[in-house]
Design an enzyme around this catalytic site. Structure first.
Site, PDB file in Angstrom:
ATOM      1  N   PHE A 156       5.486   0.369   4.202  1.00  0.00           N
ATOM      2  CA  PHE A 156       4.958  -0.900   4.684  1.00  0.00           C
ATOM      3  C   PHE A 156       5.737  -2.095   4.153  1.00  0.00           C
ATOM      4  O   PHE A 156       5.369  -3.247   4.402  1.00  0.00           O
ATOM      5  CB  PHE A 156       3.483  -1.047   4.292  1.00  0.00           C
ATOM      6  CG  PHE A 156       2.570  -0.012   4.888  1.00  0.00           C
ATOM      7  CD1 PHE A 156       3.004   0.812   5.919  1.00  0.00           C
ATOM      8  CD2 PHE A 156       1.283   0.150   4.417  1.00  0.00           C
ATOM      9  CE1 PHE A 156       2.168   1.766   6.472  1.00  0.00           C
ATOM     10  CE2 PHE A 156       0.431   1.096   4.965  1.00  0.00           C
ATOM     11  CZ  PHE A 156       0.881   1.913   5.995  1.00  0.00           C
ATOM     12  N   GLN A 196       0.820  -1.206   0.000  1.00  0.00           N
ATOM     13  CA  GLN A 196       0.000   0.000   0.000  1.00  0.00           C
ATOM     14  C   GLN A 196       0.857   1.261   0.000  1.00  0.00           C
ATOM     15  O   GLN A 196       0.540   2.241  -0.660  1.00  0.00           O
ATOM     16  CB  GLN A 196      -0.935  -0.003   1.204  1.00  0.00           C
ATOM     17  CG  GLN A 196      -1.961   1.122   1.173  1.00  0.00           C
ATOM     18  CD  GLN A 196      -2.902   1.067   2.357  1.00  0.00           C
ATOM     19  OE1 GLN A 196      -2.609   0.457   3.374  1.00  0.00           O
ATOM     20  NE2 GLN A 196      -4.036   1.723   2.228  1.00  0.00           N
ATOM     21  N   PHE A 197       1.975   1.227   0.751  1.00  0.00           N
ATOM     22  CA  PHE A 197       2.941   2.314   0.767  1.00  0.00           C
ATOM     23  C   PHE A 197       4.330   1.714   0.919  1.00  0.00           C
ATOM     24  O   PHE A 197       4.499   0.636   1.490  1.00  0.00           O
ATOM     25  CB  PHE A 197       2.684   3.285   1.930  1.00  0.00           C
ATOM     26  CG  PHE A 197       1.393   4.048   1.809  1.00  0.00           C
ATOM     27  CD1 PHE A 197       1.295   5.143   0.966  1.00  0.00           C
ATOM     28  CD2 PHE A 197       0.275   3.665   2.541  1.00  0.00           C
ATOM     29  CE1 PHE A 197       0.109   5.849   0.855  1.00  0.00           C
ATOM     30  CE2 PHE A 197      -0.916   4.360   2.435  1.00  0.00           C
ATOM     31  CZ  PHE A 197      -1.000   5.454   1.585  1.00  0.00           C
ATOM     32  N   PRO A 253       8.369  -5.117   6.848  1.00  0.00           N
ATOM     33  CA  PRO A 253       8.157  -6.466   7.369  1.00  0.00           C
ATOM     34  C   PRO A 253       8.489  -7.564   6.355  1.00  0.00           C
ATOM     35  O   PRO A 253       8.725  -8.703   6.757  1.00  0.00           O
ATOM     36  CB  PRO A 253       6.668  -6.478   7.732  1.00  0.00           C
ATOM     37  CG  PRO A 253       6.328  -5.056   8.004  1.00  0.00           C
ATOM     38  CD  PRO A 253       7.135  -4.292   7.008  1.00  0.00           C
ATOM     39  N   HIS A 308       3.963   6.762   5.540  1.00  0.00           N
ATOM     40  CA  HIS A 308       3.296   6.707   4.249  1.00  0.00           C
ATOM     41  C   HIS A 308       4.062   7.524   3.209  1.00  0.00           C
ATOM     42  O   HIS A 308       3.748   7.462   2.026  1.00  0.00           O
ATOM     43  CB  HIS A 308       1.882   7.279   4.331  1.00  0.00           C
ATOM     44  CG  HIS A 308       0.947   6.501   5.209  1.00  0.00           C
ATOM     45  ND1 HIS A 308       1.097   6.424   6.562  1.00  0.00           N
ATOM     46  CD2 HIS A 308      -0.155   5.778   4.904  1.00  0.00           C
ATOM     47  CE1 HIS A 308       0.121   5.686   7.080  1.00  0.00           C
ATOM     48  NE2 HIS A 308      -0.653   5.288   6.091  1.00  0.00           N
TER      49      HIS A 308
END
Length: 258
Positions: free
Chosen positions: A17, A13-14, A20, A60
């Site tokens: 992110f 999504q960004f 991980p 973000h």
């Protein structure tokens, strides 16, 4: 999926992110071809919007392309226009190496153009000269292409002609195109939104110093983001590069070093 003959596209999504998943990307996807001595490859594309400009929280809005450019086995691509996004994404999908495909979200809705859906891909290892010039080579990528072209127009009115190069491929870097431009201009300015320290701009300047020191009429300069976390909401305007910042740096390069 990628090691078994498919060509998946994973979308985050960004960019903030992605972290991980970095153990899998760095320790497995990027190493698969070497680990198996070519028996397996990992043709996967990791898409992620990145950069500031939409007044979102800091994770973000980061620009950390340099993190991924440091990883052997990964390609890193950043388009700056709809047509280049189309052509580069096709090449990324067809590439047998894993590709980090970072999309500058600040220009999702602000840069518009017709896209010819002809299935023609663009090479993943080539710069794009967007504007010809004689006085200064400006290398940039992503959303900063917009301000760089605007700055070039402003500088042209003052008699300074800037050659604007869209890097597009963060890794590998097409130094041949950059050095060919420097043969003509003798001055280098690198503009990127990411933080200053250890950024891709430093790599470009280092390679230029190693390969083309005698071409330079002045020390190279950088216009970059700050070494801090992206501020929240409207305070990100203090972080983001403005046209005036690029104009000032270019004038210092050209006028300050006759």
């Amino acid at each position: 999926m990628a090691t078994q003959g498919l060509r998946p596209i994973a979308e985050f999504q960004f960019q903030g992110f992605v972290f991980p998943a970095m153990e899998h990307i760095i320790c497995h996807a990027a190493r698969m071809r070497n680990r198996t001595r070519g028996r397996l490859s990992c043709p996967i594309v990791f898409r992620a919007p990145f950069g500031g400009g939409i007044h979102a929280p800091e994770h973000h809005s980061e620009s950390v392309e340099a993190l991924f450019a440091h990883i052997p086995g990964l390609r890193v691509v950043i388009p700056s226009s709809p047509q280049r996004a189309y052509g580069l994404l096709l090449s990324a999908i067809r590439c047998n190496d894993p590709v980090m495909f970072f999309e500058p979200k600040r220009i999702y809705r602000t840069v518009k153009s017709n896209v010819v859906d002809n299935g023609e891909a663009l090479p993943l290892d080539t710069c794009y000269t967007l504007r010809k010039g004689r006085d200064l080579t400006l290398v940039t990528w992503g959303a900063c292409v917009v301000e760089s072209l605007q700055a070039a127009d402003t500088l042209s009115k003052a008699g300074i002609e800037v050659e604007v190069i869209d890097l597009a491929s963060i890794k590998p870097i097409d130094m041949e195109t950059i050095l060919k431009s420097l043969e003509k201009t003798g001055r280098l300015l690198v503009v990127h939104e990411a933080s200053r320290s250890c950024g891709v701009g430093a790599e470009i300047i280092t390679r230029t110093s190693e390969q083309a020191m005698c071409m330079l009429k002045a020390p190279p300069k950088r216009v970059t983001g700050l070494d801090t976390v992206m501020p929240y909401y409207k305070n990100e305007d203090y972080f983001l590069i403005q046209e005036a910042d690029i104009v000032q740096a270019a004038r210092e390069l050209v006028e300050g070093w006759k």
